[in-house]
Design a protein around this motif. Structure first.
Motif, short mmCIF file in Angstrom:
data_model
loop_
_atom_site.label_atom_id
_atom_site.label_comp_id
_atom_site.label_asym_id
_atom_site.label_seq_id
_atom_site.Cartn_x
_atom_site.Cartn_y
_atom_site.Cartn_z
N ILE A 188 5.26 -1.97 4.86
CA ILE A 188 4.35 -3.03 5.32
C ILE A 188 4.15 -3.00 6.83
N SER A 189 5.02 -2.30 7.54
CA SER A 189 4.87 -2.22 9.00
C SER A 189 3.53 -1.61 9.41
N CYS A 190 2.93 -0.80 8.54
CA CYS A 190 1.64 -0.18 8.89
C CYS A 190 0.54 -1.23 9.01
N LEU A 191 0.79 -2.44 8.47
CA LEU A 191 -0.21 -3.51 8.54
C LEU A 191 -0.04 -4.38 9.78
N MET A 192 1.07 -4.20 10.48
CA MET A 192 1.40 -5.08 11.59
C MET A 192 0.92 -4.56 12.93
N GLY A 193 0.25 -3.40 12.93
CA GLY A 193 -0.38 -2.91 14.15
C GLY A 193 0.41 -1.92 14.97
N GLY A 194 1.66 -1.64 14.58
CA GLY A 194 2.47 -0.74 15.38
C GLY A 194 2.27 0.73 15.08
N GLY A 195 1.78 1.03 13.89
CA GLY A 195 1.53 2.43 13.53
C GLY A 195 2.74 3.16 13.00
N SER A 196 3.96 2.69 13.35
CA SER A 196 5.19 3.31 12.85
C SER A 196 6.24 2.22 12.76
N THR A 197 7.45 2.61 12.36
CA THR A 197 8.52 1.64 12.19
C THR A 197 9.80 2.19 12.80
N ASN A 198 10.77 1.31 13.06
CA ASN A 198 12.02 1.77 13.68
C ASN A 198 13.14 1.90 12.67
N HIS A 199 12.83 1.82 11.38
CA HIS A 199 13.88 1.96 10.37
C HIS A 199 13.52 3.04 9.36
N GLN A 200 14.49 3.37 8.55
CA GLN A 200 14.35 4.39 7.51
C GLN A 200 14.25 3.71 6.15
N ALA A 201 13.46 4.27 5.25
CA ALA A 201 13.36 3.76 3.88
C ALA A 201 13.87 4.82 2.92
N VAL A 202 14.90 4.48 2.14
CA VAL A 202 15.56 5.43 1.23
C VAL A 202 15.70 4.78 -0.14
N VAL A 203 15.46 5.54 -1.19
CA VAL A 203 15.61 5.02 -2.55
C VAL A 203 17.09 4.78 -2.83
N LEU A 204 17.41 3.53 -3.13
CA LEU A 204 18.78 3.10 -3.38
C LEU A 204 19.14 3.17 -4.86
N SER A 205 18.19 2.80 -5.70
CA SER A 205 18.37 2.85 -7.15
C SER A 205 17.16 3.56 -7.74
N ALA A 206 17.41 4.67 -8.42
CA ALA A 206 16.33 5.53 -8.90
C ALA A 206 15.46 4.82 -9.93
N GLY A 207 14.19 5.19 -9.93
CA GLY A 207 13.26 4.62 -10.89
C GLY A 207 11.86 5.11 -10.60
N ARG A 208 10.91 4.23 -10.81
CA ARG A 208 9.52 4.61 -10.61
C ARG A 208 8.80 3.57 -9.75
N GLY A 209 7.59 3.90 -9.39
CA GLY A 209 6.78 2.98 -8.62
C GLY A 209 5.38 3.54 -8.46
N TYR A 210 4.62 2.92 -7.58
CA TYR A 210 3.27 3.37 -7.28
C TYR A 210 3.13 3.45 -5.76
N ARG A 211 2.28 4.34 -5.32
CA ARG A 211 2.01 4.40 -3.89
C ARG A 211 0.52 4.34 -3.64
N LEU A 212 0.19 3.93 -2.42
CA LEU A 212 -1.19 3.72 -2.02
C LEU A 212 -1.33 4.24 -0.60
N ARG A 213 -2.41 4.91 -0.30
CA ARG A 213 -2.62 5.42 1.05
C ARG A 213 -2.60 4.28 2.05
N ALA A 214 -1.96 4.51 3.18
CA ALA A 214 -1.84 3.46 4.19
C ALA A 214 -3.22 3.03 4.71
N ASP A 215 -4.13 3.98 4.91
CA ASP A 215 -5.44 3.60 5.44
C ASP A 215 -6.20 2.71 4.46
N PHE A 216 -6.00 2.92 3.16
CA PHE A 216 -6.68 2.10 2.16
C PHE A 216 -6.20 0.66 2.23
N ILE A 217 -4.87 0.46 2.28
CA ILE A 217 -4.36 -0.91 2.28
C ILE A 217 -4.61 -1.59 3.64
#
Length: 235
Positions: A78-107
């Motif tokens: 969600i940091s891509c929506l806040m105007g900074g363009g990047s984030t200062n933290h890492q995102a890692v899958v903690l519990s395996a499963g599934r999901g969906y992704r969406l291009r940042a420019d679209f959202i």
């Protein structure tokens, strides 16, 4: 799986959901998959359905501490929506499963149009900030026993099962505490009949007792998510 297994997507008005649907890409989210690194531009946002993602702050010496988690209630990136363009933290899958992704420019385009998309995502961001702030207080003032109970409850809230695949070492990294402290606490929880633990598998067998043993932090965060975000509905 229906994308509306994610609560944020499920909360979209039907017309907007139908506009988004062709752009939502189903993805596998295996354990330890790094979705983005600190300082890197966010190319996609992720909507977990059956997985949990850990947001980690990584120090220069390589040590890290979890600052928040996101599962089927939320969005990762969600940091891509806040105007900074990047984030200062890492995102890692903690519990395996599934999901969906969406291009940042679209959202970003959808967000900047205002209306229900902007309001929904701003409410989620407020809930996420509450989670981060409460964790900071918890890590400073509460025992390892209380922190572990709070952490387990937060994971269970985002899963359809009462079982986690998680080692003591991984939990200690998430909480930023000594592995020995996590081991001692897990042994005590098992002795008291709250969990079963074997070979990296944790099964919560008495959730009400776990809630009583936890600090108030889990309830505070859960109440704020409930106030700001839609409840689960059948899809």
């Amino acid at each position: 799986m229906d994308p509306r297994a994610n609560l944020l997507i499920a909360a979209l008005p039907e017309l907007i959901f139908q506009q988004w649907r062709p752009h939502l890409e189903a993805v596998e989210m295996p354990l330890d998959r790094v979705l983005y690194e600190p300082g890197c531009a966010v190319s996609h946002v992720y909507f977990p359905t059956t997985s949990i993602v850990s947001l980690l702050y990584v120090l220069d010496n390589g040590h890290s501490t979890e600052i928040a988690i996101a599962g089927n209630e939320g969005i990762v990136g969600i940091s891509c929506l806040m105007g900074g363009g990047s984030t200062n933290h890492q995102a890692v899958v903690l519990s395996a499963g599934r999901g969906y992704r969406l291009r940042a420019d679209f959202i970003v385009d959808a967000f900047e149009q205002g209306g229900p998309v902007m309001h929904l995502l701003l409410r989620y961001n407020q809930a996420l900030i509450t989670q981060m702030a409460q964790r900071a207080v918890c890590n400073r003032h509460h025992t390892v026993d209380q922190q572990l109970c709070r952490w387990l409850l937060g994971c269970l809230d985002r899963l359809e099962t009462n079982e986690l695949v998680m080692t003591h070492e991984r939990i200690s990294n998430m909480l930023g505490v000594r592995r020995e402290g996590v081991t001692e606490t897990a042994i005590a929880l098992q002795r008291d009949g709250l969990i079963n633990y074997a070979r990296g598998h944790i099964c919560v067998v008495d959730r009400p007792a776990l809630e009583r043993r936890s600090c108030e932090c889990h309830a505070v965060v859960k109440k704020e998510y409930g106030r700001l975000l839609p409840a689960r509905t059948a899809t």
